[in-house]
Write a protein that holds these residues in place. Structure first.
Motif, short mmCIF file in Angstrom:
data_model
loop_
_atom_site.label_atom_id
_atom_site.label_comp_id
_atom_site.label_asym_id
_atom_site.label_seq_id
_atom_site.Cartn_x
_atom_site.Cartn_y
_atom_site.Cartn_z
N ASP A 41 0.85 -1.19 0.00
CA ASP A 41 0.00 0.00 0.00
C ASP A 41 0.89 1.25 0.00
OD1 ASP A 41 0.95 0.06 2.57
OD2 ASP A 41 -1.00 0.20 3.54
N GLU A 42 0.27 2.40 -0.14
CA GLU A 42 1.01 3.66 -0.29
C GLU A 42 1.86 3.98 0.92
OE1 GLU A 42 2.51 6.61 -2.41
OE2 GLU A 42 1.03 5.20 -3.20
N GLN A 43 1.38 3.68 2.13
CA GLN A 43 2.15 3.96 3.34
C GLN A 43 3.43 3.13 3.40
OE1 GLN A 43 -0.63 3.33 6.56
NE2 GLN A 43 -0.38 5.47 7.18
N GLU A 44 3.33 1.85 3.09
CA GLU A 44 4.52 1.00 3.10
C GLU A 44 5.53 1.46 2.06
OE1 GLU A 44 3.21 -3.43 4.36
OE2 GLU A 44 2.24 -2.63 2.56
N GLN A 46 5.90 4.52 0.90
CA GLN A 46 6.50 5.76 1.38
C GLN A 46 7.56 5.47 2.44
OE1 GLN A 46 5.87 8.14 -0.98
NE2 GLN A 46 5.92 9.49 0.80
N LEU A 47 7.28 4.53 3.33
CA LEU A 47 8.24 4.16 4.37
C LEU A 47 9.52 3.62 3.75
CD1 LEU A 47 8.81 3.77 7.40
CD2 LEU A 47 7.83 1.48 7.17
#
Length: 111
Positions: A41-44, A46-47
């Motif tokens: 997903d987008e959060q992973e 970005q991380l």
């Protein structure tokens, strides 16, 4: 010797397989073990990008898990170059050992 002559023993004892058929069978078995790439997903994502940038700017060592259809690769090293147009990083593990890794192939990153 007696067993070979009973029932289907003559045919059973003379079986053989050609090397080409054996190789094709082994390749087919290996292809069945192939896995699909996990969707991040987008959060992973970005991380992972933040960790790569931190390693690039501060020369810190990071651990990356790179996707492989059969077995994931775990690499430890420093990001020295980020190629934004091609979405690649140059990942150095030692002075002589480095590799170019597609950012999309990285499924996990940690410091």
């Amino acid at each position: 010797m007696g067993k070979k002559l009973i029932g289907n023993g003559i045919i059973e004892s003379s079986r053989m397989i050609l090397p080409e058929f054996r190789d094709a069978y082994l390749n087919e078995m290996r292809e069945q073990e192939r896995r699909g790439k996990p969707v991040l997903d987008e959060q992973e994502f970005q991380l992972i990008e933040n960790i790569l940038l931190e390693s690039f700017h501060e020369c810190t060592t990071v651990t990356l898990t790179v996707f492989n259809p059969f077995d994931d690769e775990v690499l430890r090293g420093v990001v020295t170059i980020i190629d934004k147009p091609n979405r690649k990083i140059k990942f150095v593990r030692s002075e002589e050992d480095y590799s170019w890794i597609q950012i999309e192939e990285i499924i996990n990153a940690s410091i």
